[in-house]
Scaffold this motif. Structure first.
Motif, PDB file in Angstrom:
ATOM      1  N   GLU A 288       5.122 -34.670   2.998  1.00  0.00           N
ATOM      2  CA  GLU A 288       4.975 -34.276   1.599  1.00  0.00           C
ATOM      3  C   GLU A 288       5.938 -35.009   0.676  1.00  0.00           C
ATOM      4  OE1 GLU A 288       4.665 -30.055   0.984  1.00  0.00           O
ATOM      5  OE2 GLU A 288       3.640 -29.785   2.914  1.00  0.00           O
ATOM      6  N   GLY A 289       6.828 -35.810   1.255  1.00  0.00           N
ATOM      7  CA  GLY A 289       7.731 -36.635   0.466  1.00  0.00           C
ATOM      8  C   GLY A 289       8.744 -35.850  -0.351  1.00  0.00           C
ATOM      9  N   LYS A 290       9.088 -34.657   0.091  1.00  0.00           N
ATOM     10  CA  LYS A 290      10.031 -33.837  -0.662  1.00  0.00           C
ATOM     11  C   LYS A 290      11.456 -34.270  -0.369  1.00  0.00           C
ATOM     12  CE  LYS A 290       7.055 -29.924  -1.279  1.00  0.00           C
ATOM     13  NZ  LYS A 290       6.921 -28.503  -1.351  1.00  0.00           N
ATOM     14  N   SER A 291      12.298 -34.133  -1.382  1.00  0.00           N
ATOM     15  CA  SER A 291      13.714 -34.452  -1.227  1.00  0.00           C
ATOM     16  C   SER A 291      14.398 -33.334  -0.455  1.00  0.00           C
ATOM     17  CB  SER A 291      14.376 -34.600  -2.596  1.00  0.00           C
ATOM     18  OG  SER A 291      14.465 -33.335  -3.225  1.00  0.00           O
ATOM     19  N   TYR A 292      15.601 -33.636   0.051  1.00  0.00           N
ATOM     20  CA  TYR A 292      16.355 -32.614   0.766  1.00  0.00           C
ATOM     21  C   TYR A 292      16.630 -31.415  -0.143  1.00  0.00           C
ATOM     22  CZ  TYR A 292      17.194 -35.862   4.674  1.00  0.00           C
ATOM     23  OH  TYR A 292      17.058 -36.706   5.743  1.00  0.00           O
TER      24      TYR A 292
ATOM     25  N   GLN B 110      11.733 -24.345  12.418  1.00  0.00           N
ATOM     26  CA  GLN B 110      12.365 -24.734  11.155  1.00  0.00           C
ATOM     27  C   GLN B 110      12.543 -26.257  11.091  1.00  0.00           C
ATOM     28  OE1 GLN B 110      16.474 -23.628  10.311  1.00  0.00           O
ATOM     29  NE2 GLN B 110      15.895 -23.203   8.181  1.00  0.00           N
ATOM     30  N   ARG B 111      12.959 -26.870  12.175  1.00  0.00           N
ATOM     31  CA  ARG B 111      13.164 -28.318  12.206  1.00  0.00           C
ATOM     32  C   ARG B 111      11.841 -29.041  11.947  1.00  0.00           C
ATOM     33  NH1 ARG B 111      16.490 -29.833  17.202  1.00  0.00           N
ATOM     34  NH2 ARG B 111      17.824 -28.376  16.092  1.00  0.00           N
ATOM     35  N   ARG B 112      10.778 -28.573  12.589  1.00  0.00           N
ATOM     36  CA  ARG B 112       9.450 -29.181  12.405  1.00  0.00           C
ATOM     37  C   ARG B 112       9.006 -29.043  10.949  1.00  0.00           C
ATOM     38  NH1 ARG B 112       6.841 -26.591  16.087  1.00  0.00           N
ATOM     39  NH2 ARG B 112       6.127 -24.917  14.750  1.00  0.00           N
ATOM     40  N   LYS B 113       9.210 -27.863  10.380  1.00  0.00           N
ATOM     41  CA  LYS B 113       8.812 -27.618   8.993  1.00  0.00           C
ATOM     42  C   LYS B 113       9.583 -28.545   8.048  1.00  0.00           C
ATOM     43  CE  LYS B 113       7.552 -23.614   7.232  1.00  0.00           C
ATOM     44  NZ  LYS B 113       7.588 -22.202   6.838  1.00  0.00           N
ATOM     45  N   ILE B 114      10.873 -28.683   8.268  1.00  0.00           N
ATOM     46  CA  ILE B 114      11.701 -29.548   7.426  1.00  0.00           C
ATOM     47  C   ILE B 114      11.245 -31.002   7.551  1.00  0.00           C
ATOM     48  CG2 ILE B 114      14.040 -30.505   7.175  1.00  0.00           C
ATOM     49  CD1 ILE B 114      15.082 -27.647   7.902  1.00  0.00           C
ATOM     50  N   LEU B 115      11.015 -31.449   8.778  1.00  0.00           N
ATOM     51  CA  LEU B 115      10.559 -32.826   8.996  1.00  0.00           C
ATOM     52  C   LEU B 115       9.231 -33.072   8.293  1.00  0.00           C
ATOM     53  CD1 LEU B 115      11.081 -35.528  10.599  1.00  0.00           C
ATOM     54  CD2 LEU B 115       9.530 -34.581  12.305  1.00  0.00           C
TER      55      LEU B 115
ATOM     56  N   ILE C  43      21.415 -27.583   1.592  1.00  0.00           N
ATOM     57  CA  ILE C  43      21.079 -28.996   1.759  1.00  0.00           C
ATOM     58  C   ILE C  43      21.679 -29.518   3.060  1.00  0.00           C
ATOM     59  CG2 ILE C  43      21.435 -31.319   0.844  1.00  0.00           C
ATOM     60  CD1 ILE C  43      21.141 -30.175  -1.952  1.00  0.00           C
ATOM     61  N   ASN C  44      22.870 -29.060   3.404  1.00  0.00           N
ATOM     62  CA  ASN C  44      23.494 -29.488   4.662  1.00  0.00           C
ATOM     63  C   ASN C  44      22.664 -29.080   5.871  1.00  0.00           C
ATOM     64  OD1 ASN C  44      25.625 -30.852   3.522  1.00  0.00           O
ATOM     65  ND2 ASN C  44      26.986 -29.079   3.544  1.00  0.00           N
ATOM     66  N   THR C  45      22.035 -27.920   5.819  1.00  0.00           N
ATOM     67  CA  THR C  45      21.158 -27.488   6.913  1.00  0.00           C
ATOM     68  C   THR C  45      19.960 -28.428   7.015  1.00  0.00           C
ATOM     69  OG1 THR C  45      21.831 -25.182   6.656  1.00  0.00           O
ATOM     70  CG2 THR C  45      19.737 -25.584   7.797  1.00  0.00           C
ATOM     71  N   VAL C  46      19.411 -28.798   5.880  1.00  0.00           N
ATOM     72  CA  VAL C  46      18.280 -29.738   5.873  1.00  0.00           C
ATOM     73  C   VAL C  46      18.719 -31.061   6.487  1.00  0.00           C
ATOM     74  CG1 VAL C  46      16.670 -31.047   4.427  1.00  0.00           C
ATOM     75  CG2 VAL C  46      17.182 -28.652   3.882  1.00  0.00           C
ATOM     76  N   LYS C  47      19.862 -31.586   6.052  1.00  0.00           N
ATOM     77  CA  LYS C  47      20.358 -32.864   6.582  1.00  0.00           C
ATOM     78  C   LYS C  47      20.586 -32.785   8.091  1.00  0.00           C
ATOM     79  CE  LYS C  47      22.738 -34.302   2.356  1.00  0.00           C
ATOM     80  NZ  LYS C  47      24.052 -34.556   1.743  1.00  0.00           N
ATOM     81  N   THR C  48      21.194 -31.694   8.538  1.00  0.00           N
ATOM     82  CA  THR C  48      21.474 -31.527   9.968  1.00  0.00           C
ATOM     83  C   THR C  48      20.179 -31.466  10.766  1.00  0.00           C
ATOM     84  OG1 THR C  48      23.532 -30.354   9.492  1.00  0.00           O
ATOM     85  CG2 THR C  48      22.575 -30.024  11.679  1.00  0.00           C
TER      86      THR C  48
ATOM     87  N   GLN D 261      14.785 -30.336  -2.656  1.00  0.00           N
ATOM     88  CA  GLN D 261      13.545 -29.577  -2.817  1.00  0.00           C
ATOM     89  C   GLN D 261      13.254 -28.730  -1.577  1.00  0.00           C
ATOM     90  OE1 GLN D 261      11.090 -33.026  -3.608  1.00  0.00           O
ATOM     91  NE2 GLN D 261      10.758 -32.387  -5.740  1.00  0.00           N
ATOM     92  N   ILE D 262      13.481 -29.321  -0.404  1.00  0.00           N
ATOM     93  CA  ILE D 262      13.253 -28.594   0.853  1.00  0.00           C
ATOM     94  C   ILE D 262      14.206 -27.408   0.944  1.00  0.00           C
ATOM     95  CG2 ILE D 262      13.359 -28.739   3.371  1.00  0.00           C
ATOM     96  CD1 ILE D 262      12.560 -31.742   3.040  1.00  0.00           C
ATOM     97  N   ALA D 263      15.478 -27.644   0.627  1.00  0.00           N
ATOM     98  CA  ALA D 263      16.476 -26.575   0.686  1.00  0.00           C
ATOM     99  C   ALA D 263      16.076 -25.425  -0.238  1.00  0.00           C
ATOM    100  CB  ALA D 263      17.851 -27.117   0.300  1.00  0.00           C
ATOM    101  N   GLU D 264      15.635 -25.764  -1.434  1.00  0.00           N
ATOM    102  CA  GLU D 264      15.226 -24.728  -2.383  1.00  0.00           C
ATOM    103  C   GLU D 264      13.989 -23.984  -1.890  1.00  0.00           C
ATOM    104  OE1 GLU D 264      13.557 -24.461  -6.927  1.00  0.00           O
ATOM    105  OE2 GLU D 264      15.035 -26.014  -6.484  1.00  0.00           O
ATOM    106  N   GLU D 265      13.007 -24.732  -1.404  1.00  0.00           N
ATOM    107  CA  GLU D 265      11.757 -24.116  -0.945  1.00  0.00           C
ATOM    108  C   GLU D 265      11.982 -23.181   0.245  1.00  0.00           C
ATOM    109  OE1 GLU D 265       7.562 -25.560   1.039  1.00  0.00           O
ATOM    110  OE2 GLU D 265       8.342 -26.742  -0.626  1.00  0.00           O
ATOM    111  N   LEU D 266      12.850 -23.594   1.166  1.00  0.00           N
ATOM    112  CA  LEU D 266      13.084 -22.802   2.375  1.00  0.00           C
ATOM    113  C   LEU D 266      14.280 -21.846   2.240  1.00  0.00           C
ATOM    114  CD1 LEU D 266      12.440 -25.512   5.117  1.00  0.00           C
ATOM    115  CD2 LEU D 266      10.834 -23.820   4.195  1.00  0.00           C
ATOM    116  N   ASP D 267      14.932 -21.892   1.083  1.00  0.00           N
ATOM    117  CA  ASP D 267      16.097 -21.044   0.813  1.00  0.00           C
ATOM    118  C   ASP D 267      17.191 -21.241   1.868  1.00  0.00           C
ATOM    119  OD1 ASP D 267      17.519 -19.248  -0.762  1.00  0.00           O
ATOM    120  OD2 ASP D 267      16.840 -17.518   0.415  1.00  0.00           O
ATOM    121  N   ILE D 268      17.527 -22.526   2.068  1.00  0.00           N
ATOM    122  CA  ILE D 268      18.604 -22.904   2.986  1.00  0.00           C
ATOM    123  C   ILE D 268      19.475 -23.936   2.274  1.00  0.00           C
ATOM    124  CG2 ILE D 268      17.347 -22.399   5.131  1.00  0.00           C
ATOM    125  CD1 ILE D 268      16.607 -25.359   5.316  1.00  0.00           C
TER     126      ILE D 268
END
Length: 185
Positions: free
Chosen positions: A138-142, A127-132, A153-158, A144-151
């Protein structure tokens, strides 16, 4: 740095030496081409075609600069040619050329570090690798990543924070240097 690549052996048809050159320079050249083309598949195709062309014409090639500078120039020229032929508009040529002239020393002075960075990214938890990769490549915002991965935003930031911390510690580089290296990956 590993033993220097012996261009004379490659020129004389030594496939093992050619494979060493490929293994050593493939990821850094892909990173370099990505700054122009912004498409991983196209980048990989360009770099593989470049190495294929080098192998096919090795006997006629006369490298006057260092091998890394020769490969860098070839990659840059192939990328710009592709942009011109196919009108790839991801990055303006002038912008990409200016950016690379400022950062190319970072990439090729630290080829070993770039190769190690690539390996370390692949060792991150899935998951960490995918988020990175979504953020950096791909230049996605946190959001966008949270929405795409259904998690959240705080998880993305962490996860991003942990990825940066891990990579900085393992590579022993500053955060600014890491950001530049990731951008060039």
């Amino acid at each position: 740095m590993p033993e220097l690549i012996d261009w004379r052996k490659i020129k004389n048809g030594n496939k093992t030496e050619f494979d060493r050159m490929f293994d050593y320079y493939y990821h850094p050249l892909c990173s370099f081409a990505y700054t122009y083309l912004k498409n991983t598949q196209i980048v990989e195709d360009v770099v593989i075609e470049l190495f294929s062309s080098i192998w096919e014409t090795r006997g006629a090639l006369n490298i006057k600069s260092s091998l890394k500078n020769y490969l860098l120039t070839l990659t840059k020229n192939h990328s710009i040619d592709l942009i011109r032929k196919n009108k790839i508009h991801h990055v303006g040529i002038e912008h990409a050329t200016g950016l690379i002239s400022e950062e190319e020393d970072v990439l090729f002075d630290d080829v070993d570090i770039v190769n190690k960075l690539h390996d370390l990214i692949n060792k991150l938890p899935d998951q960490r690798r995918k988020i990175l990769k979504l953020a950096v490549y791909e230049g996605k915002s946190y959001a966008q990543i949270a929405e795409e991965l259904d998690i959240s935003i705080n998880t993305v930031k962490t996860q991003m924070s942990r990825a940066y911390k891990y990579l900085k510690e393992k590579l022993n580089v500053s955060e600014n240097r890491l950001v530049v290296m990731l951008f060039l990956m």
